[in-house]
Design a protein around this motif. Sequence first.
Motif, PDB file in Angstrom:
ATOM      1  N   GLU A 120       1.038  -1.183   0.015  1.00  0.00           N
ATOM      2  CA  GLU A 120       0.072  -0.090   0.041  1.00  0.00           C
ATOM      3  C   GLU A 120       0.915   1.300  -0.138  1.00  0.00           C
ATOM      4  O   GLU A 120       0.482   2.292  -0.884  1.00  0.00           O
ATOM      5  N   ALA A 121       1.865   1.282   0.858  1.00  0.00           N
ATOM      6  CA  ALA A 121       2.764   2.346   0.705  1.00  0.00           C
ATOM      7  C   ALA A 121       3.460   2.647  -0.692  1.00  0.00           C
ATOM      8  O   ALA A 121       3.756   3.727  -1.065  1.00  0.00           O
ATOM      9  N   LEU A 122       3.743   1.393  -1.361  1.00  0.00           N
ATOM     10  CA  LEU A 122       4.428   1.841  -2.785  1.00  0.00           C
ATOM     11  C   LEU A 122       3.329   2.225  -3.623  1.00  0.00           C
ATOM     12  O   LEU A 122       3.289   3.148  -4.434  1.00  0.00           O
ATOM     13  N   ILE A 123       2.166   1.736  -3.490  1.00  0.00           N
ATOM     14  CA  ILE A 123       0.981   2.213  -4.177  1.00  0.00           C
ATOM     15  C   ILE A 123       0.541   3.621  -4.117  1.00  0.00           C
ATOM     16  O   ILE A 123       0.516   4.446  -4.961  1.00  0.00           O
ATOM     17  N   ALA A 124       0.651   4.039  -2.900  1.00  0.00           N
ATOM     18  CA  ALA A 124       0.274   5.525  -2.300  1.00  0.00           C
ATOM     19  C   ALA A 124       1.688   6.437  -2.442  1.00  0.00           C
ATOM     20  O   ALA A 124       1.588   7.597  -2.268  1.00  0.00           O
ATOM     21  N   ASP A 125       2.529   5.955  -3.133  1.00  0.00           N
ATOM     22  CA  ASP A 125       4.040   6.580  -3.236  1.00  0.00           C
ATOM     23  C   ASP A 125       4.511   7.309  -2.035  1.00  0.00           C
ATOM     24  O   ASP A 125       4.995   8.401  -1.925  1.00  0.00           O
ATOM     25  N   HIS A 147       5.796 -10.442  -4.408  1.00  0.00           N
ATOM     26  CA  HIS A 147       4.434  -9.961  -4.108  1.00  0.00           C
ATOM     27  C   HIS A 147       4.001  -8.595  -4.757  1.00  0.00           C
ATOM     28  O   HIS A 147       2.805  -8.047  -4.444  1.00  0.00           O
ATOM     29  N   VAL A 148       5.079  -7.829  -5.377  1.00  0.00           N
ATOM     30  CA  VAL A 148       4.894  -6.390  -5.977  1.00  0.00           C
ATOM     31  C   VAL A 148       4.458  -6.615  -7.241  1.00  0.00           C
ATOM     32  O   VAL A 148       5.218  -7.232  -8.160  1.00  0.00           O
ATOM     33  N   ALA A 149       3.258  -6.291  -7.519  1.00  0.00           N
ATOM     34  CA  ALA A 149       2.453  -6.489  -8.732  1.00  0.00           C
ATOM     35  C   ALA A 149       2.667  -5.408  -9.893  1.00  0.00           C
ATOM     36  O   ALA A 149       1.889  -5.222 -10.797  1.00  0.00           O
ATOM     37  N   ALA A 150       3.795  -4.741  -9.986  1.00  0.00           N
ATOM     38  CA  ALA A 150       4.106  -4.003 -11.339  1.00  0.00           C
ATOM     39  C   ALA A 150       5.273  -3.557 -11.211  1.00  0.00           C
ATOM     40  O   ALA A 150       6.070  -3.503 -10.125  1.00  0.00           O
ATOM     41  N   PHE A 151       6.184  -3.450 -12.324  1.00  0.00           N
ATOM     42  CA  PHE A 151       7.530  -3.446 -12.598  1.00  0.00           C
ATOM     43  C   PHE A 151       7.927  -2.057 -11.785  1.00  0.00           C
ATOM     44  O   PHE A 151       8.954  -2.103 -11.246  1.00  0.00           O
ATOM     45  N   PRO A 152       7.228  -0.851 -12.233  1.00  0.00           N
ATOM     46  CA  PRO A 152       7.735   0.358 -11.643  1.00  0.00           C
ATOM     47  C   PRO A 152       7.738   0.428 -10.031  1.00  0.00           C
ATOM     48  O   PRO A 152       8.654   1.132  -9.550  1.00  0.00           O
ATOM     49  N   LEU A 153       6.684  -0.276  -9.257  1.00  0.00           N
ATOM     50  CA  LEU A 153       7.021  -0.691  -8.052  1.00  0.00           C
ATOM     51  C   LEU A 153       8.144  -1.409  -7.457  1.00  0.00           C
ATOM     52  O   LEU A 153       8.591  -1.148  -6.563  1.00  0.00           O
TER      53      LEU A 153
END
Length: 266
Positions: A120-125, A147-153
């Motif tokens: 969530e912290a990654l998604i929320a920047d 578990h991290v569902a996107a390359f930029p994350l």
Amino acid sequence: MRPATTGAPPIGSPYDIATLRQLNALTSQFYEREAASFSATRQAPWRGWNRALDIIAQTDGTFRRHPLAVLDLACGNLRFERFLAERRVPIASVVAIDNCPALLDAPDSAVAFRSCDLIEALIADDFRASLPRATCDLAVAFGFMHHVAAFPLRIHVLEGLLDSLRPGGFAVVSFWQFLHDDRIAAKAATTTAAGRRAWRLPPLASCDYLLGWQHADGVYRFCHHTTDEEIDRLMAAVALPFREVARFSADGKHGNLNRYLVLQRP
């Protein structure tokens, strides 16, 4: 309060914000529900940890001559801290972060545990604000990147680890390459299809799957198989300065289930 599911996803993400949060929710529910059984299978150290420590010691002969400040991202049941104690690595402090306190077998007074939903912290920047800054001798992330569902994350995870290090500090991260296991690979497509139906999810991106757990019904976790080519792209995309000290495979029956990176902050 439930996080908002609207907003712009990270540039290059294969999923929108709602899907990113949905994938995170099912993984979090998996760990909450299966904490005891999962922890029971995660007691022994990974073989790759010994190799990583040996590589660091060979790179910096002074590394173990002073107590270390350690960051353990997605610390689980603190088995890495037990491994460090068994290896008699001198420790000054440990910041251990996870969003499932139920995984901790017992509190450890030597560890500063922080409960934080890292995805969530990654998604929320807001990821780097959750981590120490420029103070750690060693920062690790084991069993988390899949578990991290996107390359930029995933890029942000690597940058956060590097940003937590003091100059000369080391980061070690593992990437689960579970499709090298024929048993897991044979079940992955079927389990993913069942999980997508149950959670009404859109098609998943390449190398993205929903995996089950033992014989539990209706339990899924998002898992990404990281290829060697993707690791090359991740290294090229990291914005902070670093030196790649080593890259190797270890763990599992054939020694190829995890791909490790050992990085150093100059």
